[in-house]
Design a protein around this motif. Structure first.
Motif, PDB file in Angstrom:
ATOM      1  N   LYS A 153       0.778  -1.442  -0.011  1.00 42.09           N
ATOM      2  CA  LYS A 153      -0.052  -0.116   0.019  1.00 42.09           C
ATOM      3  C   LYS A 153       0.860   1.250   0.009  1.00 42.09           C
ATOM      4  O   LYS A 153       0.292   2.289   0.175  1.00 42.09           O
ATOM      5  N   THR A 155       2.850   4.513  -1.256  1.00 44.34           N
ATOM      6  CA  THR A 155       2.786   5.776  -2.153  1.00 44.34           C
ATOM      7  C   THR A 155       3.574   6.652  -1.896  1.00 44.34           C
ATOM      8  O   THR A 155       4.171   6.649  -0.747  1.00 44.34           O
ATOM      9  N   THR A 167       6.164  15.521  -1.112  1.00 41.65           N
ATOM     10  CA  THR A 167       6.214  14.844  -2.462  1.00 41.65           C
ATOM     11  C   THR A 167       7.246  15.250  -3.264  1.00 41.65           C
ATOM     12  O   THR A 167       8.073  14.474  -3.914  1.00 41.65           O
ATOM     13  N   ARG A 183       8.143   4.983  -8.479  1.00 44.00           N
ATOM     14  CA  ARG A 183       7.683   3.890  -8.856  1.00 44.00           C
ATOM     15  C   ARG A 183       8.726   2.803  -9.114  1.00 44.00           C
ATOM     16  O   ARG A 183       8.553   1.572  -8.438  1.00 44.00           O
TER      17      ARG A 183
END
Length: 245
Positions: A153, A155, A167, A183
């Motif tokens: 989970k 991210t 971020t 990713r």
């Protein structure tokens, strides 16, 4: 230019009209001479008076002809002047267009430089404090050792929140120091972990591909096999067969 051409046509028409008028006057004047000669025979006018009238008429015709020629040459001069003016306008118009094209080329050539300057300013605006970079890198090392990437989970948003940063900073540090996107960074860590497990854990080799994907944090079998083949250049089954022999 179209306006000048129209004026030239009008002037030529006027010139032609004057020529026709001059020819008409000569015909009328010669008719007057003939009528005068005819009246001589009919009325028996004195020859001396007739000669004087003829000389007077000839002088009048010569004067009219000279006046017409003067107007004719004047019109020719005007036409030549207009033609010269038209040529000059064409020349300066062409020269002006060349200057305009040159200016446009200079402006187009200067655009990349401005774009590069803008990119430089943009990159400077997103510069990160070195202390923040070092903190994020230390947290990434701890994250890798603790196998945090196995969490299916995870991210970018949740990871940044866990590291108490934003971020943008986290993504930029990973792009700069790991040379990959977030990713790909997570997927590569998972594949590396699966390779190590396949090499040293015999029981892990007995897992199905779907079970391996779930064990390493992938959401489905397809994403696992795709990432595995991208990193190793072979399929999971071929890799297991190779290390088992």
């Amino acid at each position: 230019m179209k306006c000048i051409a129209n004026h030239l046509v009008i002037i030529c028409v006027l010139l032609l009209s004057l020529s026709v008028a001059y020819g008409s006057e000569r015909v009328v004047n010669f008719k007057n001479i003939q009528e005068l000669s005819a009246s001589k025979s009919s009325n028996q006018i004195d020859s001396i008076t007739l000669m004087q009238q003829q000389e007077k008429l000839i002088k009048t015709l010569i004067a009219k002809q000279e006046a017409f020629e003067l107007k004719y040459y004047l019109l020719i001069g005007i036409i030549l002047f207009l033609v010269l003016l038209f040529g000059l306008l064409c020349f300066f118009n062409k020269r002006g267009n060349q200057r305009l094209h040159k200016i446009m080329r200079l402006l187009e050539n200067s655009k990349p430089t401005r774009t590069n300057d803008t990119d430089t300013n943009t990159s400077n605006e997103f510069a990160i404090d070195p202390a923040i970079v070092n903190t994020i890198l230390e947290n990434l090392n701890a994250f890798e050792k603790e196998l945090g990437f196995l969490n299916p989970k995870i991210t970018l948003h949740t990871f940044a929140k866990k590291l108490q940063t934003n971020t943008k900073y986290l993504s930029k540090v990973i792009n700069t120091h790991k040379l990959k996107s977030f990713r790909n960074y997570i997927n590569d860590l998972r594949i590396q972990y699966s390779i190590e497990e396949l090499k040293k854990n015999v029981n892990f080799r007995k897992y199905t591909v779907k079970a391996m994907a779930k064990e390493t944090g992938f959401s489905n079998r397809e994403s696992f096999t795709k990432a595995f083949q991208k990193n190793t250049g072979t399929t999971v089954s071929e890799f297991v067969k190779h290390i088992s022999t």
